[in-house]
Design a protein around this motif. Structure first.
Motif, PDB file in Angstrom:
ATOM      1  N   VAL A  21       0.775  -1.389  -0.302  1.00 37.54           N
ATOM      2  CA  VAL A  21       0.257  -0.321  -0.171  1.00 37.54           C
ATOM      3  C   VAL A  21       1.249   1.378   0.088  1.00 37.54           C
ATOM      4  CG1 VAL A  21      -1.217   1.886   1.712  1.00 37.54           C
ATOM      5  CG2 VAL A  21      -2.344  -0.841   0.876  1.00 37.54           C
ATOM      6  N   SER A  22       2.191   1.847   0.916  1.00 30.20           N
ATOM      7  CA  SER A  22       2.901   2.799   0.867  1.00 30.20           C
ATOM      8  C   SER A  22       3.206   2.524  -0.590  1.00 30.20           C
ATOM      9  CB  SER A  22       3.768   2.139   2.007  1.00 30.20           C
ATOM     10  OG  SER A  22       4.809   1.149   1.907  1.00 30.20           O
ATOM     11  N   ARG A  23       3.520   1.623  -1.212  1.00 30.98           N
ATOM     12  CA  ARG A  23       4.231   1.950  -2.623  1.00 30.98           C
ATOM     13  C   ARG A  23       3.107   1.852  -3.498  1.00 30.98           C
ATOM     14  NH1 ARG A  23       7.849   2.649   0.958  1.00 30.98           N
ATOM     15  NH2 ARG A  23      10.074   1.360   0.442  1.00 30.98           N
ATOM     16  N   GLY A  24       1.773   2.294  -3.437  1.00 31.90           N
ATOM     17  CA  GLY A  24       0.843   3.023  -4.130  1.00 31.90           C
ATOM     18  C   GLY A  24       0.104   1.297  -5.253  1.00 31.90           C
ATOM     19  N   MET A  25       0.185   0.199  -4.420  1.00 36.94           N
ATOM     20  CA  MET A  25      -0.122  -0.720  -5.421  1.00 36.94           C
ATOM     21  C   MET A  25      -1.776  -0.534  -4.674  1.00 36.94           C
ATOM     22  SD  MET A  25       2.269  -1.922  -7.047  1.00 36.94           S
ATOM     23  CE  MET A  25       3.542  -1.948  -7.363  1.00 36.94           C
ATOM     24  N   SER A  26      -2.376  -1.198  -4.773  1.00 35.02           N
ATOM     25  CA  SER A  26      -4.112  -1.782  -4.585  1.00 35.02           C
ATOM     26  C   SER A  26      -3.619  -2.889  -3.702  1.00 35.02           C
ATOM     27  CB  SER A  26      -4.682  -1.722  -5.541  1.00 35.02           C
ATOM     28  OG  SER A  26      -6.473  -2.545  -5.556  1.00 35.02           O
ATOM     29  N   VAL A  27      -4.775  -3.263  -2.669  1.00 29.08           N
ATOM     30  CA  VAL A  27      -4.267  -4.676  -1.647  1.00 29.08           C
ATOM     31  C   VAL A  27      -5.479  -5.076  -2.468  1.00 29.08           C
ATOM     32  CG1 VAL A  27      -3.224  -5.791   0.037  1.00 29.08           C
ATOM     33  CG2 VAL A  27      -1.197  -4.051  -0.962  1.00 29.08           C
ATOM     34  N   ILE A  28      -5.717  -6.635  -2.359  1.00 31.43           N
ATOM     35  CA  ILE A  28      -7.003  -6.764  -1.546  1.00 31.43           C
ATOM     36  C   ILE A  28      -6.441  -8.385  -0.902  1.00 31.43           C
ATOM     37  CG2 ILE A  28      -8.560  -9.240  -2.807  1.00 31.43           C
ATOM     38  CD1 ILE A  28      -6.492  -6.295  -5.353  1.00 31.43           C
ATOM     39  N   ALA A  29      -7.043  -8.028   0.512  1.00 26.68           N
ATOM     40  CA  ALA A  29      -6.672  -8.551   1.300  1.00 26.68           C
ATOM     41  C   ALA A  29      -7.260  -9.750   2.290  1.00 26.68           C
ATOM     42  CB  ALA A  29      -6.190  -8.023   2.617  1.00 26.68           C
ATOM     43  N   LEU A  30      -6.935 -11.401   1.671  1.00 22.55           N
ATOM     44  CA  LEU A  30      -7.768 -12.168   2.323  1.00 22.55           C
ATOM     45  C   LEU A  30      -7.350 -12.659   3.877  1.00 22.55           C
ATOM     46  CD1 LEU A  30      -7.932 -12.108  -0.933  1.00 22.55           C
ATOM     47  CD2 LEU A  30      -8.379 -14.964  -0.546  1.00 22.55           C
ATOM     48  N   ASP A  31      -8.185 -13.062   4.340  1.00 26.19           N
ATOM     49  CA  ASP A  31      -7.978 -13.583   5.501  1.00 26.19           C
ATOM     50  C   ASP A  31      -9.235 -14.458   6.140  1.00 26.19           C
ATOM     51  OD1 ASP A  31      -5.494 -13.534   7.734  1.00 26.19           O
ATOM     52  OD2 ASP A  31      -6.969 -14.321   8.327  1.00 26.19           O
ATOM     53  N   SER A  32      -8.966 -15.420   6.640  1.00 32.85           N
ATOM     54  CA  SER A  32     -10.439 -16.499   7.493  1.00 32.85           C
ATOM     55  C   SER A  32     -10.578 -16.001   8.628  1.00 32.85           C
ATOM     56  CB  SER A  32     -10.018 -17.632   7.419  1.00 32.85           C
ATOM     57  OG  SER A  32      -9.072 -17.641   8.371  1.00 32.85           O
ATOM     58  N   LEU A  33      -9.294 -15.043   9.322  1.00 31.05           N
ATOM     59  CA  LEU A  33      -9.617 -14.524  11.006  1.00 31.05           C
ATOM     60  C   LEU A  33      -9.661 -15.637  11.608  1.00 31.05           C
ATOM     61  CD1 LEU A  33     -11.925 -10.926  10.343  1.00 31.05           C
ATOM     62  CD2 LEU A  33      -9.035 -11.507  10.669  1.00 31.05           C
ATOM     63  N   VAL A  34      -9.337 -16.673  11.205  1.00 31.40           N
ATOM     64  CA  VAL A  34      -9.260 -18.005  12.377  1.00 31.40           C
ATOM     65  C   VAL A  34      -8.290 -17.122  13.366  1.00 31.40           C
ATOM     66  CG1 VAL A  34      -8.858 -20.388  12.586  1.00 31.40           C
ATOM     67  CG2 VAL A  34     -10.395 -19.719  10.725  1.00 31.40           C
ATOM     68  N   GLU A  35      -7.521 -16.965  12.771  1.00 26.29           N
ATOM     69  CA  GLU A  35      -6.001 -16.511  13.704  1.00 26.29           C
ATOM     70  C   GLU A  35      -5.510 -15.464  13.242  1.00 26.29           C
ATOM     71  OE1 GLU A  35      -2.558 -19.040  13.833  1.00 26.29           O
ATOM     72  OE2 GLU A  35      -4.500 -21.386  13.857  1.00 26.29           O
ATOM     73  N   GLY A  36      -6.102 -14.621  12.553  1.00 26.09           N
ATOM     74  CA  GLY A  36      -5.184 -13.347  12.639  1.00 26.09           C
ATOM     75  C   GLY A  36      -6.425 -12.383  12.869  1.00 26.09           C
ATOM     76  N   HIS A  37      -6.657 -10.748  12.971  1.00 27.59           N
ATOM     77  CA  HIS A  37      -6.699  -9.936  13.607  1.00 27.59           C
ATOM     78  C   HIS A  37      -7.097  -9.002  11.748  1.00 27.59           C
ATOM     79  CE1 HIS A  37      -5.781 -11.872  17.186  1.00 27.59           C
ATOM     80  NE2 HIS A  37      -4.449 -11.369  16.510  1.00 27.59           N
ATOM     81  N   ARG A  38      -8.901  -8.435  11.695  1.00 24.48           N
ATOM     82  CA  ARG A  38      -9.156  -7.382  11.173  1.00 24.48           C
ATOM     83  C   ARG A  38      -8.624  -6.016  10.667  1.00 24.48           C
ATOM     84  NH1 ARG A  38      -9.421  -5.237   8.199  1.00 24.48           N
ATOM     85  NH2 ARG A  38     -11.426  -4.036   6.598  1.00 24.48           N
ATOM     86  N   ALA A  40      -5.205  -5.428  11.555  1.00 28.58           N
ATOM     87  CA  ALA A  40      -3.665  -5.511  11.039  1.00 28.58           C
ATOM     88  C   ALA A  40      -3.990  -5.479   9.749  1.00 28.58           C
ATOM     89  CB  ALA A  40      -3.276  -6.824  11.630  1.00 28.58           C
ATOM     90  N   VAL A  41      -5.055  -5.407   9.584  1.00 26.63           N
ATOM     91  CA  VAL A  41      -5.061  -5.093   7.731  1.00 26.63           C
ATOM     92  C   VAL A  41      -5.378  -3.680   7.933  1.00 26.63           C
ATOM     93  CG1 VAL A  41      -5.956  -5.769   5.790  1.00 26.63           C
ATOM     94  CG2 VAL A  41      -7.097  -7.443   7.229  1.00 26.63           C
ATOM     95  N   PRO A  42      -4.748  -3.010   6.240  1.00 27.16           N
ATOM     96  CA  PRO A  42      -4.178  -1.926   6.195  1.00 27.16           C
ATOM     97  C   PRO A  42      -5.299  -0.914   5.568  1.00 27.16           C
ATOM     98  CG  PRO A  42      -3.193  -2.247   5.202  1.00 27.16           C
ATOM     99  CD  PRO A  42      -2.597  -3.735   6.071  1.00 27.16           C
ATOM    100  N   PRO A  43      -5.847  -0.135   6.169  1.00 18.67           N
ATOM    101  CA  PRO A  43      -7.881   0.432   6.005  1.00 18.67           C
ATOM    102  C   PRO A  43      -8.250   0.470   4.730  1.00 18.67           C
ATOM    103  CG  PRO A  43      -6.292   2.073   7.155  1.00 18.67           C
ATOM    104  CD  PRO A  43      -5.744   0.655   7.281  1.00 18.67           C
ATOM    105  N   GLN A  44      -6.607   1.021   3.915  1.00 20.37           N
ATOM    106  CA  GLN A  44      -6.546   1.295   2.196  1.00 20.37           C
ATOM    107  C   GLN A  44      -6.858  -0.323   1.704  1.00 20.37           C
ATOM    108  OE1 GLN A  44      -3.989   1.893   4.381  1.00 20.37           O
ATOM    109  NE2 GLN A  44      -3.481   4.036   4.319  1.00 20.37           N
ATOM    110  N   ALA A  45      -6.565  -1.486   2.059  1.00 17.27           N
ATOM    111  CA  ALA A  45      -6.634  -2.575   1.627  1.00 17.27           C
ATOM    112  C   ALA A  45      -7.901  -2.537   1.593  1.00 17.27           C
ATOM    113  CB  ALA A  45      -6.121  -3.851   2.467  1.00 17.27           C
ATOM    114  N   ILE A  46      -8.539  -3.499  -0.196  1.00 20.24           N
ATOM    115  CA  ILE A  46      -9.731  -3.878   0.400  1.00 20.24           C
ATOM    116  C   ILE A  46     -10.145  -5.579   1.523  1.00 20.24           C
ATOM    117  CG2 ILE A  46     -11.502  -5.596  -1.319  1.00 20.24           C
ATOM    118  CD1 ILE A  46     -10.457  -3.386  -3.576  1.00 20.24           C
ATOM    119  N   PHE A  47     -10.618  -5.870   1.611  1.00 25.22           N
ATOM    120  CA  PHE A  47     -10.537  -6.617   3.073  1.00 25.22           C
ATOM    121  C   PHE A  47     -11.695  -7.563   1.945  1.00 25.22           C
ATOM    122  CE2 PHE A  47     -11.612  -9.051   6.921  1.00 25.22           C
ATOM    123  CZ  PHE A  47     -10.925 -10.421   6.517  1.00 25.22           C
TER     124      PHE A  47
END
Length: 82
Positions: A21-38, A40-47
């Protein structure tokens, strides 16, 4: 460039997402949230809360977004010595 990041709510995936994101890329962020934390995903990413084991969910993400590259960060590493 649209980059799909798996495990994006985990440590490695979230750091990679933030960098992209900091390099100007568009991020599509995938996670099941079984162990991750929402949070933690940059707000600019599509979750997208999906499970990589659920093929219809993954196909829907690819149908909805133009993906140019994938960064896969597996959820766990296996070690014979705990």
């Amino acid at each position: 460039m649209n980059i799909l990041v798996t495990g994006a709510a985990g440590y490695i995936g979230s750091v990679c997402s933030e960098f992209l994101v900091s390099r100007g890329m568009s991020v599509i962020a995938l996670d099941s949230l079984v162990e991750g934390h929402r949070a933690a995903v940059p707000p600019q990413a599509i979750f997208c809360q999906v499970d990589l084991g659920n093929r219809p969910q993954i196909e829907a993400v690819f149908a909805q977004h133009k993906i140019d590259a994938v960064m896969h960060s597996p959820p766990k590493l296996w070690s014979p010595n705990p």
